[in-house]
Design a protein around this motif. Sequence first.
Motif, PDB file in Angstrom:
ATOM      1  N   GLU A   8       0.806  -1.226   0.000  1.00  0.00           N
ATOM      2  CA  GLU A   8       0.000   0.000   0.000  1.00  0.00           C
ATOM      3  C   GLU A   8       0.836   1.272   0.000  1.00  0.00           C
ATOM      4  OE1 GLU A   8       0.030  -1.663   4.265  1.00  0.00           O
ATOM      5  OE2 GLU A   8      -0.173  -2.421   2.219  1.00  0.00           O
ATOM      6  N   GLU A   9       2.147   1.160   0.137  1.00  0.00           N
ATOM      7  CA  GLU A   9       3.008   2.345   0.121  1.00  0.00           C
ATOM      8  C   GLU A   9       3.374   2.700  -1.322  1.00  0.00           C
ATOM      9  OE1 GLU A   9       5.691   2.602   3.976  1.00  0.00           O
ATOM     10  OE2 GLU A   9       5.976   0.668   2.997  1.00  0.00           O
ATOM     11  N   ALA A  10       2.349   2.958  -2.121  1.00  0.00           N
ATOM     12  CA  ALA A  10       2.562   3.141  -3.559  1.00  0.00           C
ATOM     13  C   ALA A  10       3.384   4.388  -3.856  1.00  0.00           C
ATOM     14  CB  ALA A  10       1.213   3.211  -4.279  1.00  0.00           C
ATOM     15  N   GLU A  11       3.063   5.508  -3.228  1.00  0.00           N
ATOM     16  CA  GLU A  11       3.779   6.748  -3.528  1.00  0.00           C
ATOM     17  C   GLU A  11       5.235   6.658  -3.096  1.00  0.00           C
ATOM     18  OE1 GLU A  11       1.812  10.108  -1.895  1.00  0.00           O
ATOM     19  OE2 GLU A  11      -0.054   9.776  -3.015  1.00  0.00           O
ATOM     20  N   GLU A  12       5.473   6.103  -1.916  1.00  0.00           N
ATOM     21  CA  GLU A  12       6.843   5.967  -1.434  1.00  0.00           C
ATOM     22  C   GLU A  12       7.655   5.051  -2.353  1.00  0.00           C
ATOM     23  OE1 GLU A  12       4.213   6.528   2.256  1.00  0.00           O
ATOM     24  OE2 GLU A  12       4.096   5.586   0.281  1.00  0.00           O
ATOM     25  N   PHE A  13       7.022   3.957  -2.782  1.00  0.00           N
ATOM     26  CA  PHE A  13       7.723   3.040  -3.679  1.00  0.00           C
ATOM     27  C   PHE A  13       8.053   3.705  -5.009  1.00  0.00           C
ATOM     28  CE2 PHE A  13       7.046   0.179  -7.347  1.00  0.00           C
ATOM     29  CZ  PHE A  13       8.250  -0.500  -7.277  1.00  0.00           C
ATOM     30  N   GLU A  14       7.097   4.406  -5.582  1.00  0.00           N
ATOM     31  CA  GLU A  14       7.334   5.035  -6.881  1.00  0.00           C
ATOM     32  C   GLU A  14       8.447   6.065  -6.799  1.00  0.00           C
ATOM     33  OE1 GLU A  14       6.238   4.284  -9.821  1.00  0.00           O
ATOM     34  OE2 GLU A  14       4.938   2.675  -9.109  1.00  0.00           O
ATOM     35  N   ALA A  15       8.502   6.827  -5.708  1.00  0.00           N
ATOM     36  CA  ALA A  15       9.577   7.813  -5.554  1.00  0.00           C
ATOM     37  C   ALA A  15      10.932   7.120  -5.501  1.00  0.00           C
ATOM     38  CB  ALA A  15       9.343   8.657  -4.302  1.00  0.00           C
ATOM     39  N   THR A  16      11.002   6.025  -4.760  1.00  0.00           N
ATOM     40  CA  THR A  16      12.271   5.288  -4.673  1.00  0.00           C
ATOM     41  C   THR A  16      12.623   4.641  -6.005  1.00  0.00           C
ATOM     42  OG1 THR A  16      12.154   4.879  -2.300  1.00  0.00           O
ATOM     43  CG2 THR A  16      13.373   3.287  -3.605  1.00  0.00           C
ATOM     44  N   LYS A  17      11.625   4.103  -6.702  1.00  0.00           N
ATOM     45  CA  LYS A  17      11.900   3.496  -8.013  1.00  0.00           C
ATOM     46  C   LYS A  17      12.464   4.532  -8.979  1.00  0.00           C
ATOM     47  CE  LYS A  17       8.590   2.308 -10.943  1.00  0.00           C
ATOM     48  NZ  LYS A  17       7.545   1.540 -11.659  1.00  0.00           N
ATOM     49  N   ASP A  18      11.854   5.715  -9.016  1.00  0.00           N
ATOM     50  CA  ASP A  18      12.353   6.766  -9.899  1.00  0.00           C
ATOM     51  C   ASP A  18      13.790   7.141  -9.538  1.00  0.00           C
ATOM     52  OD1 ASP A  18       9.927   6.777 -11.148  1.00  0.00           O
ATOM     53  OD2 ASP A  18       9.167   8.568 -10.144  1.00  0.00           O
ATOM     54  N   LEU A  19      14.061   7.237  -8.237  1.00  0.00           N
ATOM     55  CA  LEU A  19      15.412   7.580  -7.790  1.00  0.00           C
ATOM     56  C   LEU A  19      16.409   6.498  -8.197  1.00  0.00           C
ATOM     57  CD1 LEU A  19      17.383   9.306  -6.076  1.00  0.00           C
ATOM     58  CD2 LEU A  19      16.612   7.994  -4.075  1.00  0.00           C
ATOM     59  N   LEU A  20      16.052   5.236  -7.976  1.00  0.00           N
ATOM     60  CA  LEU A  20      16.932   4.125  -8.338  1.00  0.00           C
ATOM     61  C   LEU A  20      17.246   4.139  -9.833  1.00  0.00           C
ATOM     62  CD1 LEU A  20      15.877   0.822  -6.508  1.00  0.00           C
ATOM     63  CD2 LEU A  20      18.179   1.733  -6.757  1.00  0.00           C
ATOM     64  N   ILE A  21      16.211   4.272 -10.649  1.00  0.00           N
ATOM     65  CA  ILE A  21      16.407   4.241 -12.092  1.00  0.00           C
ATOM     66  C   ILE A  21      17.233   5.438 -12.542  1.00  0.00           C
ATOM     67  CG2 ILE A  21      15.220   4.380 -14.315  1.00  0.00           C
ATOM     68  CD1 ILE A  21      12.901   2.830 -13.008  1.00  0.00           C
ATOM     69  N   ARG A  22      16.895   6.599 -12.000  1.00  0.00           N
ATOM     70  CA  ARG A  22      17.623   7.823 -12.386  1.00  0.00           C
ATOM     71  C   ARG A  22      19.106   7.706 -12.071  1.00  0.00           C
ATOM     72  NH1 ARG A  22      14.637  11.075  -9.517  1.00  0.00           N
ATOM     73  NH2 ARG A  22      16.051  11.555  -7.796  1.00  0.00           N
ATOM     74  N   ARG A  23      19.412   7.276 -10.860  1.00  0.00           N
ATOM     75  CA  ARG A  23      20.813   7.164 -10.449  1.00  0.00           C
ATOM     76  C   ARG A  23      21.513   6.028 -11.213  1.00  0.00           C
ATOM     77  NH1 ARG A  23      21.903   9.346  -5.109  1.00  0.00           N
ATOM     78  NH2 ARG A  23      20.743  11.308  -5.011  1.00  0.00           N
ATOM     79  N   CYS A  24      20.801   4.917 -11.425  1.00  0.00           N
ATOM     80  CA  CYS A  24      21.417   3.787 -12.122  1.00  0.00           C
ATOM     81  C   CYS A  24      21.741   4.149 -13.565  1.00  0.00           C
ATOM     82  CB  CYS A  24      20.490   2.572 -12.077  1.00  0.00           C
ATOM     83  SG  CYS A  24      21.189   1.081 -12.821  1.00  0.00           S
ATOM     84  N   VAL A  25      20.843   4.847 -14.244  1.00  0.00           N
ATOM     85  CA  VAL A  25      21.084   5.245 -15.632  1.00  0.00           C
ATOM     86  C   VAL A  25      22.284   6.179 -15.713  1.00  0.00           C
ATOM     87  CG1 VAL A  25      20.141   6.580 -17.553  1.00  0.00           C
ATOM     88  CG2 VAL A  25      18.721   4.860 -16.415  1.00  0.00           C
ATOM     89  N   THR A  26      22.355   7.137 -14.791  1.00  0.00           N
ATOM     90  CA  THR A  26      23.494   8.063 -14.776  1.00  0.00           C
ATOM     91  C   THR A  26      24.799   7.309 -14.551  1.00  0.00           C
ATOM     92  OG1 THR A  26      22.096   9.851 -13.931  1.00  0.00           O
ATOM     93  CG2 THR A  26      24.475  10.093 -13.635  1.00  0.00           C
ATOM     94  N   TRP A  27      24.800   6.417 -13.577  1.00  0.00           N
ATOM     95  CA  TRP A  27      25.999   5.623 -13.282  1.00  0.00           C
ATOM     96  C   TRP A  27      26.382   4.763 -14.476  1.00  0.00           C
ATOM     97  CZ3 TRP A  27      26.631   0.284 -13.072  1.00  0.00           C
ATOM     98  CH2 TRP A  27      27.828  -0.178 -12.523  1.00  0.00           C
ATOM     99  N   ALA A  28      25.387   4.148 -15.137  1.00  0.00           N
ATOM    100  CA  ALA A  28      25.663   3.279 -16.275  1.00  0.00           C
ATOM    101  C   ALA A  28      26.311   4.062 -17.414  1.00  0.00           C
ATOM    102  CB  ALA A  28      24.369   2.621 -16.750  1.00  0.00           C
ATOM    103  N   LYS A  29      25.819   5.265 -17.683  1.00  0.00           N
ATOM    104  CA  LYS A  29      26.407   6.085 -18.745  1.00  0.00           C
ATOM    105  C   LYS A  29      27.849   6.452 -18.414  1.00  0.00           C
ATOM    106  CE  LYS A  29      22.049   8.119 -20.358  1.00  0.00           C
ATOM    107  NZ  LYS A  29      21.243   9.366 -20.438  1.00  0.00           N
TER     108      LYS A  29
END
Length: 664
Positions: A8-29
């Motif tokens: 049920e922590e949908a908003e908290e999860f989505e914020a963390t998912k966006d952060l993970l993806i954003r940071r991972c993409v930057t690191w990968a590049k």
Amino acid sequence: MRTWFEPEEAEEFEATKDLLIRRCVTWAKEHGHPADDLLLSAAVDARHESRDGRLAYWDRTRIRFFLLRYVPYKVTASREELDLAPEVLRTYLRYLDVTGLRDPRGATLAEAEEIIAGAQAEYASALDDPTLRGLATFWAHTALDQGFDLTVPGAFERFKRELDAGRVPYDQQVLDKIMQNRLVYGGIDEERAFPQPPVSLPPASELAEAAGRSRTVQRLITLADWVGKDGRALTDAGNLRVADALEVSALLGTGEDQLRIRSATDLPQLNLLLAWARKLRLTRTSKGRLLRVAKAVPLLRDPETLWGRAFEVLPELGRVVTVPVATWRPEPILAEIFDEILPDVLNSMYGLDEMPVVRLEETVWLACQEYVVLDEEEHRLDLLRREVARDLGRMFEILSDLGAVELTHGPADPLYASDLDHDDQPLPPDAVERLRAALSESDLPLVRLTPLGVRGVRDRLLAEGRDAPLVGELATAPPAELLGVLAQHYPPEDAVAELQGWLARPGQDVEMLVRAVRDCPFRTRVGAMLRVLAGALPERRLLQDLRHDPILGPAVWTQLIDAGKMRPGSLSERENLLLGAENFLSVLELAGPEGLVEQLRRMGGGDADEFLEAILASGHPDVVGLRELHELVAEPLRRTARHPLRLVPTRPPGARGRRKKRKR
């Protein structure tokens, strides 16, 4: 940063998912690794939607499930993009490893990369098989193949109109197979399971000795030896002859050899052991004889493994565990749902001390009424309830003989009566009254799992994909991964025990843990790791010692102020800016850029642009976070603000209540 969220922590999860993806993409590049937002999002979603929900836990089962089931079933993209999934998953797992987010209880990075490499050929075959798709994915791929870009507004509606008009070709045989798979096997979604508390176990040698002492294990070995390689003759009905049944009962020590019987089927304990032996493939029947299985000899010589297998198959033996007594209902209720009830009962006992059997009787009876439609008269329902209680008692006796539970007598812990008056009590009023009366007695039957039972239940939980922490299993974990798991999955007292065990290992010390906190690139995770360390090492005055640490200072001040051990007024102007930056960066991680922008817009007074510029120039050690704060918050505010945003801090930066607290 958390890597586990309630469904049920949908908003908290989505914020963390966006952060993970954003940071991972930057690191990968930056490091030349392949990355793809859609596939990274699928990897995070796959773990969040799983039974245990641990985003950073990946093992062989989870890696293969993601590549061979989840992506083909749920992800819609071009084949060229889907082909990247193994390498993108490899990038994601590398990122979890270098940032200390990886759950150390899963595969190591080297193991994970080997598993991915081994699954790549199967992955290509899975993508080639359209029947592995889900229903939604089938239609999405159909739209994609027909040139519909469903990301364009209105494209889905146009596709549906064309489909309804019969102008969209599709493979009816594939669709029929997908529907058949859905009907027979269901989808791939998993129901989130309750997290289990950490448990402790004695040394492996003690568990092995306990398995060898198990009465049931000894009886199964004796039974197999008695059957022998030549076997024993059976009656025309397929049962042991009465004389043989009484002879082996005497050898087994069941006490049934003194009974006067007409058939071997009149001996319930012997029947159970015979059924157990057949289920374990210790014995088999052929040409009118009961035979010992030759391949079972190694198992019979390994009591510990035999115990584990016997425990594993017990839920399948409900019809010989329960005994019918009512002529108007020849099949006991518990027999019909024994494979569901036994694991549920053991799960409810897991991690607890003695439980009153009467409490379990009422919850099992409630479960029976949910599983089986009972349209009986009131007096018959009472008889059925007593039958279920009797069969539950027999189940505990069998588990006791196996060595999985310990049966005692005594008063019940007040805990088991403390919730009887709660409004959300699931038990009906009559059950509550029975429990209230029974739990007031001083000599009740009590039951608890033995260490063997705890291990058996834990092994099953792990096989089901559930999280079942074991105190001591993190003794050699990397420092950052250790603290991350303790912060999210261990109660304080268990975290202390685990941390003390880690520190007792040669070459592992507090400075290594502090260094791991310094190296953590996420402010909210830094705070959580510091809380674990400070709570487990109160004698060290860790937070006080780190007040002037150039990296950890702002996070330390936040915790000291929240705990009332430091006054905001004691900070210098520059320290206040650093503290403000710490709070802003934490909100950015927890709520995402949009959440922080919205929070800033609701504030008034003080020029927000100037305040943000001061924060950005504060020299806070989180360089990556400051860059995101500039690009994702400050710049959008400047571009969209029609009026100057003004900020009035209603509390001193870092004061209690400014930051969003992590649910524990």
